[in-house]
Design an enzyme around this catalytic site. Sequence first.
Site, PDB file in Angstrom:
ATOM      1  N   ARG A  30       7.547   5.093 -16.070  1.00  0.00           N
ATOM      2  CA  ARG A  30       6.616   4.164 -15.406  1.00  0.00           C
ATOM      3  C   ARG A  30       6.835   4.176 -13.900  1.00  0.00           C
ATOM      4  NH1 ARG A  30       8.038  -1.241 -17.903  1.00  0.00           N
ATOM      5  NH2 ARG A  30       6.535  -2.049 -16.423  1.00  0.00           N
ATOM      6  N   HIS A  39      16.397 -14.884 -17.585  1.00  0.00           N
ATOM      7  CA  HIS A  39      16.008 -13.597 -16.997  1.00  0.00           C
ATOM      8  C   HIS A  39      15.188 -13.867 -15.745  1.00  0.00           C
ATOM      9  CE1 HIS A  39      14.815  -9.397 -16.732  1.00  0.00           C
ATOM     10  NE2 HIS A  39      13.635  -9.847 -16.370  1.00  0.00           N
ATOM     11  N   SER A  98       9.152  -4.479 -21.897  1.00  0.00           N
ATOM     12  CA  SER A  98      10.373  -4.030 -21.230  1.00  0.00           C
ATOM     13  C   SER A  98      11.384  -5.176 -21.136  1.00  0.00           C
ATOM     14  CB  SER A  98       9.998  -3.511 -19.830  1.00  0.00           C
ATOM     15  OG  SER A  98      11.129  -3.312 -19.051  1.00  0.00           O
ATOM     16  N   LYS A 119      14.880  -5.991 -24.121  1.00  0.00           N
ATOM     17  CA  LYS A 119      16.285  -6.089 -23.690  1.00  0.00           C
ATOM     18  C   LYS A 119      16.834  -7.483 -23.973  1.00  0.00           C
ATOM     19  CE  LYS A 119      14.902  -4.614 -19.717  1.00  0.00           C
ATOM     20  NZ  LYS A 119      14.591  -4.103 -18.411  1.00  0.00           N
ATOM     21  N   ASP A 128      13.490   1.491 -23.631  1.00  0.00           N
ATOM     22  CA  ASP A 128      13.014   0.898 -22.377  1.00  0.00           C
ATOM     23  C   ASP A 128      13.493   1.711 -21.178  1.00  0.00           C
ATOM     24  OD1 ASP A 128      11.889  -1.136 -20.594  1.00  0.00           O
ATOM     25  OD2 ASP A 128      13.991  -1.485 -20.096  1.00  0.00           O
TER      26      ASP A 128
HETATM   27  N1  URA Z   1      11.837  -5.973 -15.151  1.00  0.00           N
HETATM   28  C1  URA Z   1      12.034  -5.239 -16.273  1.00  0.00           C
HETATM   29  O1  URA Z   1      13.085  -5.280 -16.895  1.00  0.00           O
HETATM   30  N2  URA Z   1      11.009  -4.440 -16.686  1.00  0.00           N
HETATM   31  C2  URA Z   1       9.841  -4.365 -16.045  1.00  0.00           C
HETATM   32  O2  URA Z   1       8.964  -3.641 -16.502  1.00  0.00           O
HETATM   33  C3  URA Z   1       9.661  -5.109 -14.870  1.00  0.00           C
HETATM   34  C4  URA Z   1      10.681  -5.921 -14.454  1.00  0.00           C
END
Ligand code: URA
Length: 440
Positions: free
Chosen positions: A168, A82, A183, A187, A161
């Site tokens: 947010r 990621h 967050s 995922k 999320d």
């Molecule tokens: N990437 C994400 O998936 N979530 C966040 O809150 C910030 C960056």
Amino acid sequence: MDALRFIEAKKQGQSLTATEIDELITGFTADRVPRYQMAAFLMAVWFRGMTDDETAALTESMLRSGDELDTSDLGGPSADKHSTGGVGDKVSLLLAPLAAACGLRVPMLSGRGLGHTGGTLDKLEAIPDYRIQLSNEDFLGVVRRTGCAIVGQSGDIAPADGRIYALRDVTGTVDCVPLITASIMSKKLAAGPETIVIDLKCGSGAFMTDLDRARELARLLTSVGRAHGRRMAVVFTDMSQPLGVSVGHASETLEALVAMRPGGRELAPADLVRVTEDLVAAMVRTAGFAPDHDAALVQVRRAWDSGDAWRVLQDWVQAQGGRLDWEADDLGLDVAPVSAEFIASGDGWLEIRDCRAIGLALADLGGARLQVEDTIDHAVGIDWLAATGQKVAAGQPLALLRAPEGEGRDKALRRLAGAVAIHDAANAPVPAILEVLEPK
Ligand code: URA
């Protein structure tokens, strides 16, 4: 359920239990908690923070709000990466086939870009007929057959999320380490990989500009991942300047895919090669395929130079419907021609002061979204030619703009002028890898 009680408690700096956090998240996902109460809660978290236990509980509730993929029968250990996002970040397109050629299975769920950062999905959409939406079954089937696949994340993965992130985004609560952790990890955990490597980008083109905050985020991400039984590693990479040369969807895809050809490792931009190799080596090592970084690097380079990764890449892209002309210089991608140069205004040593502005200049050209619903032009782009610490001469091109002439291009040129400075004294180049958090 009394959302107000939870808001009050967090406002006073108290900790919530896992059950209370779950009640709030489940209630919000089921529309029993209104957006204004969730917004107030998020702001209380922004000011008061969360303990590690609260962050783990929040991640767990968000993860459980949707589907979880079963990656247990992919024919090998699964691994994913990621990236926290940046300018010119096309690493996933190289990393997925490389890791697969090293024997890992790489099921990647990817997102679109917003603002100055680009998204892998947008780059893949520059490939004619490439299908970014597959059913879970078809997605895992491509991974089983070819070793990797990259698709868009469906709304069924961690839907909490998606809803919380949207709030947010409009309440000034994105830059909050526990919320970012929940967050990202909700995922990633839902997508099922056993090994997760985080590319934590740091610098003016990243959302983490400060290495200390990035370290705190890394600590939380790895502790949540390990608590869920995943093997985790973090590579901190520089994002104070674009990665590689190309910034723009079709041109970044071209740069990445051409680099994957046998022999491409020697010709591709050194920073792109270094970051890609180190991230794949971290995946290989963290998955237990190599005893140390150097041994992992040997495997990665062999997969790259032998053409194994290039063959995986072709199989994977074709399995997802992509039509490319594999022999052609441009691979059949639609990349806009160069129409303007951004030149150095004087002699001296270059400093890229604002990498974010380079990402926003792509938006000026129509190649990046400022709002989620914006449509983008995949063909436009910027070729970034110079690095911080490099000696430049007046009139030397620092960047080439690939876009039709017009207001957008003029605005981009003005923006780029504000993104750089030229100094009389030499300044230090910036390393591509800032530090590594050892795999566990
Ligand atoms: N990437 C994400 O998936 N979530 C966040 O809150 C910030 C960056």
